[in-house]
Design a protein around this motif. Structure first.
Motif, PDB file in Angstrom:
ATOM      1  N   VAL A 116      14.626  10.864  23.394  1.00 21.09           N
ATOM      2  CA  VAL A 116      15.393   9.614  23.535  1.00 21.09           C
ATOM      3  C   VAL A 116      15.420   9.155  24.996  1.00 21.09           C
ATOM      4  O   VAL A 116      15.340   7.969  25.293  1.00 21.09           O
ATOM      5  CB  VAL A 116      16.838   9.820  23.001  1.00 21.09           C
ATOM      6  CG1 VAL A 116      17.754   8.668  23.413  1.00 21.09           C
ATOM      7  CG2 VAL A 116      16.814   9.983  21.482  1.00 21.09           C
ATOM      8  N   ASN A 117      15.434  10.116  25.938  1.00 26.33           N
ATOM      9  CA  ASN A 117      15.505   9.795  27.371  1.00 26.33           C
ATOM     10  C   ASN A 117      14.153   9.422  27.964  1.00 26.33           C
ATOM     11  O   ASN A 117      14.068   9.078  29.144  1.00 26.33           O
ATOM     12  CB  ASN A 117      16.036  11.001  28.170  1.00 26.33           C
ATOM     13  CG  ASN A 117      17.508  11.257  27.927  1.00 26.33           C
ATOM     14  OD1 ASN A 117      18.233  10.356  27.504  1.00 26.33           O
ATOM     15  ND2 ASN A 117      17.929  12.483  28.146  1.00 26.33           N
ATOM     16  N   LYS A 118      13.084   9.533  27.189  1.00 28.37           N
ATOM     17  CA  LYS A 118      11.746   9.345  27.799  1.00 28.37           C
ATOM     18  C   LYS A 118      11.655   7.958  28.437  1.00 28.37           C
ATOM     19  O   LYS A 118      12.296   7.010  28.003  1.00 28.37           O
ATOM     20  CB  LYS A 118      10.654   9.510  26.749  1.00 28.37           C
ATOM     21  CG  LYS A 118      10.658   8.433  25.644  1.00 28.37           C
ATOM     22  CD  LYS A 118       9.582   8.690  24.611  1.00 28.37           C
ATOM     23  CE  LYS A 118       9.691   7.739  23.436  1.00 28.37           C
ATOM     24  NZ  LYS A 118       9.454   6.325  23.775  1.00 28.37           N
ATOM     25  N   ILE A 119      10.844   7.854  29.506  1.00 26.84           N
ATOM     26  CA  ILE A 119      10.768   6.546  30.188  1.00 26.84           C
ATOM     27  C   ILE A 119       9.538   5.767  29.771  1.00 26.84           C
ATOM     28  O   ILE A 119       9.419   4.592  30.094  1.00 26.84           O
ATOM     29  CB  ILE A 119      10.752   6.692  31.734  1.00 26.84           C
ATOM     30  CG1 ILE A 119       9.551   7.507  32.188  1.00 26.84           C
ATOM     31  CG2 ILE A 119      12.042   7.200  32.253  1.00 26.84           C
ATOM     32  CD1 ILE A 119       9.168   7.214  33.612  1.00 26.84           C
ATOM     33  N   CYS A 120       8.548   6.411  29.078  1.00 26.23           N
ATOM     34  CA  CYS A 120       7.417   5.553  28.695  1.00 26.23           C
ATOM     35  C   CYS A 120       7.365   5.484  27.173  1.00 26.23           C
ATOM     36  O   CYS A 120       7.689   6.459  26.485  1.00 26.23           O
ATOM     37  CB  CYS A 120       6.107   6.040  29.298  1.00 26.23           C
ATOM     38  SG  CYS A 120       5.631   7.664  28.784  1.00 26.23           S
ATOM     39  N   ALA A 121       6.982   4.341  26.658  1.00 26.07           N
ATOM     40  CA  ALA A 121       7.039   4.086  25.209  1.00 26.07           C
ATOM     41  C   ALA A 121       6.162   5.083  24.456  1.00 26.07           C
ATOM     42  O   ALA A 121       6.563   5.615  23.426  1.00 26.07           O
ATOM     43  CB  ALA A 121       6.574   2.667  24.927  1.00 26.07           C
ATOM     44  N   ASP A 122       4.987   5.386  25.020  1.00 23.53           N
ATOM     45  CA  ASP A 122       4.003   6.156  24.254  1.00 23.53           C
ATOM     46  C   ASP A 122       3.896   7.576  24.786  1.00 23.53           C
ATOM     47  O   ASP A 122       3.401   7.798  25.890  1.00 23.53           O
ATOM     48  CB  ASP A 122       2.630   5.451  24.356  1.00 23.53           C
ATOM     49  CG  ASP A 122       1.580   6.178  23.517  1.00 23.53           C
ATOM     50  OD1 ASP A 122       0.408   5.784  23.558  1.00 23.53           O
ATOM     51  OD2 ASP A 122       1.969   7.164  22.843  1.00 23.53           O
TER      52      ASP A 122
ATOM     53  N   ILE B 274      18.779  11.966  33.832  1.00 21.80           N
ATOM     54  CA  ILE B 274      17.414  12.279  34.285  1.00 21.80           C
ATOM     55  C   ILE B 274      16.513  11.893  33.118  1.00 21.80           C
ATOM     56  O   ILE B 274      16.527  12.545  32.086  1.00 21.80           O
ATOM     57  CB  ILE B 274      17.267  13.782  34.603  1.00 21.80           C
ATOM     58  CG1 ILE B 274      18.164  14.168  35.787  1.00 21.80           C
ATOM     59  CG2 ILE B 274      15.811  14.090  34.915  1.00 21.80           C
ATOM     60  CD1 ILE B 274      18.072  15.627  36.158  1.00 21.80           C
ATOM     61  N   VAL B 275      15.738  10.809  33.196  1.00 22.37           N
ATOM     62  CA  VAL B 275      14.986  10.340  32.027  1.00 22.37           C
ATOM     63  C   VAL B 275      13.774  11.225  31.800  1.00 22.37           C
ATOM     64  O   VAL B 275      13.109  11.666  32.709  1.00 22.37           O
ATOM     65  CB  VAL B 275      14.562   8.858  32.199  1.00 22.37           C
ATOM     66  CG1 VAL B 275      15.779   7.973  32.086  1.00 22.37           C
ATOM     67  CG2 VAL B 275      13.824   8.664  33.503  1.00 22.37           C
TER      68      VAL B 275
END
Ligand SMILES: O=c1[nH]c(=O)n([C@H]2C[C@H](O)[C@@H](COP(=O)(O)O)O2)cc1CO
Ligand SMILES: [Zn+2]
Length: 183
Positions: free
Chosen positions: A103-109, A60-61
């Motif tokens: 680490v799992n985040k889906i957006c760079a910022d 689950i990101v």
């Protein structure tokens, strides 16, 4: 009783309840026999970054819980904490929930985002939270608040201008047991 009311439903979850519930449910995936921790990151629009989008690896990101690194089987790694040999305890291996959520985040910022976490973050998590650009932290449990690691976290959060507050659980307690029994 007029069930066809025109008024909106009143007893819906507050944002705090909703996001802390996601973090609490995420913690239920943890294999840690002693402490299960979950975290989720939300942006300024109160949107969970990566709300339960499940990718091919079943990750689950944007949300995380404490667990062993990818590839390090939960069945092979030590989950104890009292061995005199620290290499035979979880301490040097387990990935903290906060790190996994970042680490799992889906957006760079994720600058300016908020993290909901079920346990007061340790000093190492405080560092990665600060470096990631997260500006607000809401925690549920502060059983480790007396530890030096937590005191170091508070010092760095204050210096870095990160707000941190305890989840206001005076409202209806979220009973994970009830939730699990309904799944
Ligand atoms: O910031 C944190 N984030 C986090 O995920 N954890 C996890 C690591 C371990 O799996 C567990 C702590 O285990 P224990 O309560 O047995 O010391 O909680 C612990 C902290 C605070 O120490
Ligand atoms: Zn930590």
């Amino acid at each position: 009783m007029d069930t066809d009311s025109n008024r909106k439903r009143q007893r819906y979850l507050t944002w705090d309840q909703y996001f802390m519930a996601v973090a609490l449910v995420s913690a239920e995936r943890s294999k840690d026999p002693v402490t299960q921790v979950g975290a989720c990151i939300v942006n300024a629009d109160n949107r969970i970054v990566g709300a339960c989008i499940v990718n091919a690896d079943n990750r689950i990101v944007g949300i995380g819980y404490n667990g062993m690194p990818n590839g390090c089987s939960d069945d092979d790694m030590p989950w104890g904490k009292n061995s005199k040999d620290i290499l035979n305890t979880k301490k040097l291996y387990v990935c903290h929930a906060e790190m996994n959520a970042i680490v799992n985040k889906i957006c760079a910022d994720i600058r300016g985002c908020k993290m909901y976490v079920t346990l007061y973050p340790c000093n190492n998590c405080a560092k990665i939270i600060i470096q990631s650009g997260i500006k607000h932290v809401v925690y549920f449990d502060d059983k480790n608040r007396h530890k030096d690691e937590a005191k170091a976290s508070q010092y760095m959060f204050d210096k870095a201008g990160i707000t941190i507050r305890k989840y206001n659980s005076t409202s209806t307690q979220l009973n994970i047991g009830t939730l699990k029994s309904r799944l």
